[in-house]
Every structure is written in structure tokens, then in C-alpha cells.
Design a protein around this motif. Structure first.
Motif, mmCIF file in Angstrom:
data_model
loop_
_atom_site.group_PDB
_atom_site.id
_atom_site.type_symbol
_atom_site.label_atom_id
_atom_site.label_comp_id
_atom_site.label_asym_id
_atom_site.label_seq_id
_atom_site.Cartn_x
_atom_site.Cartn_y
_atom_site.Cartn_z
ATOM 1 N N PRO A 157 29.294 41.546 38.328
ATOM 2 C CA PRO A 157 28.743 40.229 37.979
ATOM 3 C C PRO A 157 27.223 40.159 37.921
ATOM 4 O O PRO A 157 26.678 39.259 37.275
ATOM 5 C CB PRO A 157 29.278 39.327 39.099
ATOM 6 N N ALA A 158 26.523 41.080 38.585
ATOM 7 C CA ALA A 158 25.073 40.942 38.721
ATOM 8 C C ALA A 158 24.282 41.699 37.667
ATOM 9 O O ALA A 158 23.054 41.739 37.744
ATOM 10 C CB ALA A 158 24.645 41.403 40.117
ATOM 11 N N LEU A 159 24.972 42.285 36.707
ATOM 12 C CA LEU A 159 24.257 43.089 35.711
ATOM 13 C C LEU A 159 25.047 43.152 34.411
ATOM 14 O O LEU A 159 26.247 42.887 34.387
ATOM 15 C CB LEU A 159 24.013 44.510 36.244
ATOM 16 N N LYS A 165 25.500 52.413 32.071
ATOM 17 C CA LYS A 165 24.551 53.045 32.989
ATOM 18 C C LYS A 165 24.124 52.073 34.085
ATOM 19 O O LYS A 165 23.563 52.484 35.099
ATOM 20 C CB LYS A 165 23.310 53.537 32.230
ATOM 21 N N ASN A 166 24.367 50.778 33.882
ATOM 22 C CA ASN A 166 23.978 49.773 34.869
ATOM 23 C C ASN A 166 24.910 49.708 36.071
ATOM 24 O O ASN A 166 24.569 49.074 37.073
ATOM 25 C CB ASN A 166 23.936 48.392 34.222
ATOM 26 N N VAL A 167 26.087 50.289 35.981
ATOM 27 C CA VAL A 167 27.052 50.208 37.079
ATOM 28 C C VAL A 167 26.368 50.621 38.384
ATOM 29 O O VAL A 167 25.779 51.704 38.477
ATOM 30 C CB VAL A 167 28.275 51.105 36.807
ATOM 31 N N SER A 168 26.447 49.725 39.386
ATOM 32 C CA SER A 168 25.657 49.954 40.595
ATOM 33 C C SER A 168 26.465 50.010 41.879
ATOM 34 O O SER A 168 25.913 50.320 42.938
ATOM 35 C CB SER A 168 24.586 48.853 40.727
ATOM 36 N N MET A 169 27.748 49.672 41.869
ATOM 37 C CA MET A 169 28.528 49.753 43.096
ATOM 38 C C MET A 169 28.463 51.178 43.628
ATOM 39 O O MET A 169 28.811 52.127 42.922
ATOM 40 C CB MET A 169 29.978 49.324 42.852
ATOM 41 N N LYS A 184 32.738 43.774 42.127
ATOM 42 C CA LYS A 184 33.289 43.834 40.773
ATOM 43 C C LYS A 184 33.904 42.476 40.439
ATOM 44 O O LYS A 184 34.296 41.721 41.330
ATOM 45 C CB LYS A 184 34.371 44.921 40.665
ATOM 46 N N TYR A 185 34.002 42.198 39.134
ATOM 47 C CA TYR A 185 34.719 40.980 38.750
ATOM 48 C C TYR A 185 35.423 41.178 37.413
ATOM 49 O O TYR A 185 35.207 42.164 36.730
ATOM 50 C CB TYR A 185 33.815 39.767 38.775
ATOM 51 N N TYR A 186 36.299 40.225 37.114
ATOM 52 C CA TYR A 186 37.206 40.339 35.966
ATOM 53 C C TYR A 186 37.992 41.650 36.012
ATOM 54 O O TYR A 186 38.097 42.370 35.016
ATOM 55 C CB TYR A 186 36.447 40.173 34.650
ATOM 56 N N HIS A 246 37.804 38.688 41.253
ATOM 57 C CA HIS A 246 36.487 38.952 41.814
ATOM 58 C C HIS A 246 36.715 39.680 43.137
ATOM 59 O O HIS A 246 37.394 39.158 44.026
ATOM 60 C CB HIS A 246 35.763 37.615 42.024
ATOM 61 N N ILE A 247 36.159 40.890 43.277
ATOM 62 C CA ILE A 247 36.449 41.735 44.434
ATOM 63 C C ILE A 247 35.149 42.211 45.066
ATOM 64 O O ILE A 247 34.236 42.664 44.370
ATOM 65 C CB ILE A 247 37.305 42.958 44.034
#
Length: 433
Positions: A157-159, A165-169, A184-186, A246-247
Motif C-alpha cells: 500500500p505504501a508504494l 523494484k519498489n517491493v519493500s517488505m 501487503k494489500y489486495y 490487507h495483511i
């Protein structure tokens, strides 16, 4: 001269969009099964679910009706035919599967009844191709048997997740465990009580190669530290019990053996979500468009206003014509993309895949919208499936990679003919979700 002849032969093969003779009996069998088993089951499934108090569970009898139909599908050999591996599926060509998936898209639960529903299809393909024997035994086997469901967790949700490449978890290795933190969401399907495993895209390093920073890892459900905050609504609908959740992951620990293929190989795995998994949404969308057109015509021929059938008013007959023309155009495009995967290979077919992903959901949305308009207020109500069909198709324009990404893939493919620019693996990963 030989090269020219080879190119002509390849082009002729690419343009041959006939279903193979070997797949036609399966195609006919699927159509019969949907009519005789799936459609009556779905009516019963919906009836049993009316008025249930807990929308995140199944009403008494619902799963029993579904499982009975699934057992019948297994008995008749209509099971896992999306898989290209003949040992676990039917070994179908993508082109043959395209014809069949269009039929599956006409009736809700048809895909699940035959264990061919997303996101399980893509997850099963990944596990089959890169899973360890232990991972296959624990997760692939029950998925292939239809005993559990799964989810794929990528969007955050934050990016802007359209840039993979933005995946940040984060996932950090501590001893023999990966420790995961993030959001994560959706995450489609994670609301279903039968969802027992997620494949999660995580960031595992900050190395100089931006395309080796992400990994994919298996996270069971339920699991300590994994909190399903709640559903993300789609046009106000939580889509229960399937859900798009939303997790939050708070110091989630999983064994290091849960890593898929190896650290830093997340984009590589994205490229392994091969075969029908890449375009199955487009295939089924064509079936949804057919259903919308059928509803449009029946409504138009059975209702009157101003002394005439609705079908004869307000340019409706032209809308019917345009819908049929566009359905056939989309069908040819999807079949061509499927054949390109069979003939050219999945990597070389990526432009065709992006073409249909950009084209099909947008045009199907328009067809469903015309059907809604002809139904009047009923079209946006619970009395027809059109409102949910529209929501599903509109969501595909985001969930399967936004339109803009697919147009970027196609446009850049054109410009690369002049510049020689290389494709960005992260960009490619988005439309392989």
C-alpha cells in the motif's frame, strides 16, 4: 533464401489458430460438464449462501455442493488441465487451453470446480517448476488435489507496486529462519478459510543489482505474526469469502527452507509463472463478455418501452453488433498470443501477452457497461451478475498489471527495434503476476 523460408513457415504457423484435434474432445467435455454439473451446482451454491450471517465463512451445504462437483470433475478427468506438464495435467498447448478457458469464464466457480482457478494456477506452476521435494509434498500436492487454496502476495500500500523494484517488505535471515516484516494489500483469496499458503515477494538484500534484491518465499496461513487486518473493498464490495486482504507481517518467522529457488531470484521466478497463467484472465474475460452479450440480447428482446423492443431503441442493435465484433477481435488476439507462446516461446511472446492484457479487460468493461445500461437500474443491482462482472473486469486493469505497464511493454518493443534498448526485468515481472 533458407532464412526467408523459415520466417515464412514460422509466420504461417503463428497464424494457424485452430484447436488441435487431440484437445477437441476435452473442450466438448468441458462444455457439457459446465452445463450439466457446474451451472446447477452454482445455483444451489448461491441459494444456500443467501442470508448467511458470517460473510467470511461458507453457509452449511455450500462447500459440500462444491466438493461434490469437484469430485465429479476428478472422476470425469476434468482436473488440473491448465498445467502444461502431462504428468500432473493434460499437457495442453496454450492455444488449446485458450479455447477452454473462455468457456470457464462464462460461469462462476467453473474454474474452481476443475481446479483451474487463480491464483492457485500460477502458484502451482511455480511450485511444480522450482519447488523442492519437501515443498511439493507439503503444498503442491494438496493444491493439485484441490484440498486447499493459496494466495500470491506482492502489492504493497505504501508504494507504486507497478514498479516491482519498489517491493519493500523485508526478509532477513537469522540463523535458520527468515524474519519477515512489512505490509501487503489486495491479496486475493487470502480471506478464504481454505487459503493455507502464500507465495510472498520480499526484499532480501540491497545489493547493486536491483533485479537481484527480491525473493519469493512461502508463508503458511495461519501463522504467528501474520495479521489479516481486513478486506479491501472493490467498489464497496468485500468480495467475501474470497476477499482481497490487507495483511501485516510482524516478525514473521519461517524456516530458511521456505525460500523458493534461492535468495535474489524473485524476478526469475516471476518469469516462471508460465503457460496459461499469464493470460488466463484474458481468456476467461472473453467468456464473461459472451455472458454479458447474452444477457444484453435477451433483455433487449424481452422488454419493451415506447411500444418497441428495447433492442430496437437508442442504437442498442449497434451496441450488440459492436460487442460481437469486439469479442471476436479479442478472441483472435488472445488465441494469437497463446499460439505465440507455443511457437515462439514465452519470452519472445511477451509483447503479444501485453497486447491482450492491455486490450481485453478494457473492452470487456465496455461491453458489460453497455449490458448494464440496457438493463437499467437492474443492471447495477444484485438481480443480475453484471455489477460484479464489471467490478472484476475493472479490477483486472490494475491487478494483472496496470494498462500503462502493458502499453509501455508494447511501445518499448517497437522503439527497441530502432534503439536496441534492453527490457527491464522488473517491468516484465509486473505483467507476469
Amino acid at each position: 533464401m533458407a532464412d526467408t523460408q523459415h520466417s515464412m513457415d514460422a509466420m504461417n504457423e503463428l497464424n494457424d489458430l485452430r484447436m488441435s484435434d487431440s484437445a477437441r474432445p476435452l473442450y466438448e467435455h468441458v462444455k457439457t460438464f459446465i452445463k450439466e454439473t457446474v451451472e446447477p451446482m452454482y445455483e444451489e451454491f448461491e441459494r444456500l449462501g443467501e442470508g448467511k450471517k458470517d460473510i467470511w465463512s461458507y453457509a452449511p451445504g455450500q462447500l459440500e455442493a462444491l466438493e461434490k462437483a469437484k469430485d465429479e470433475a476428478k472422476k470425469q478427468g476434468l482436473w488440473n488441465f491448465f498445467l502444461p506438464d502431462a504428468e500432473t495435467g493434460e499437457g495442453l498447448k496454450n492455444l488449446d487451453y485458450a479455447y477452454i478457458a473462455a468457456e470457464l469464464g462464462k460461469v462462476p466457480l467453473a474454474s474452481e470446480t476443475m481446479n483451474c482457478s487463480a491464483p492457485d494456477t500460477g502458484n502451482m506452476e511455480v511450485l511444480e517448476r522450482v519447488g523442492t521435494p519437501a515443498q511439493k509434498e507439503q503444498w503442491l500436492k494438496p493444491l493439485l488435489e484441490g484440498k486447499i487454496r493459496s494466495a500470491f502476495a506482492m502489492t504493497e500500500p505504501a508504494l507504486p507496486s507497478s514498479d516491482a523494484k519498489n517491493v519493500s517488505m523485508s526478509a532477513v535471515l537469522e540463523g535458520d529462519e527468515w524474519v519477515i516484516n512489512g505490509e501487503k494489500y489486495y491479496i486475493s483469496g487470502a480471506g478464504d478459510p481454505r487459503c493455507k499458503i502464500m507465495i510472498c515477494m520480499v526484499k532480501t538484500n540491497d545489493g547493486p543489482d536491483v533485479n537481484r534484491r527480491q525473493s519469493q518465499i512461502l508463508v503458511p496461513l495461519p501463522h504467528p505474526g501474520v495479521t489479516i487486518v481486513g478486506p479491501m473493498h472493490v467498489f464497496g464490495d468485500p468480495d467475501a469469502p474470497h476477499g482481497h486482504m490487507h495483511i501485516v507481517f510482524d516478525n514473521v518467522r519461517v524456516p530458511k527452507e521456505n525460500m523458493l529457488l534461492g535468495e535474489g531470484r524473485g524476478f526469475e521466478i516471476s518469469q516462471l509463472r508460465l503457460g496459461p497463467g499469464r493470460i488466463h484472465h484474458c481468456m476467461r474475460s472473453i467468456g464473461a463478455a459472451e455472458k454479458a452479450l447474452d444477457l444484453m440480447v435477451v433483455r433487449g428482446m424481452t422488454r419493451q418501452a415506447f411500444g418497441r423492443d428495447l433492442i430496437k431503441l437508442g442504437g442498442n442493435i449497434e451496441k450488440v453488433s459492436r460487442a460481437r465484433i469486439e469479442i471476436e477481435a479479442m478472441r483472435m488476439m488472445v488465441l494469437k498470443a497463446a499460439k505465440a507462446m507455443d511457437v515462439l516461446g514465452n519470452k519472445e511472446a511477451r509483447v503479444w501477452i501485453s497486447m491482450v492484457k492491455a486490450m481485453v479487460p478494457e473492452r470487456v468493461c465496455a461491453i458489460i457497461d453497455d449490458a448494464i445500461q440496457l438493463h437499467g437500474a437492474t443492471g447495477v443491482s444484485q438481480w443480475t451478475p453484471l455489477a460484479r462482472m464489471y467490478a472484476n473486469q475493472r479490477t483486472l486493469r490494475l491487478a494483472d498489471g496496470p494498462d500503462e505497464v502493458h502499453h509501455m511493454v508494447v511501445g518499448r518493443a517497437e522503439t527497441r527495434k530502432y534503439t536496441g534498448e534492453e527490457e527491464d526485468p522488473a517491468l516484465a515481472a509486473v505483467w507476469r503476476k
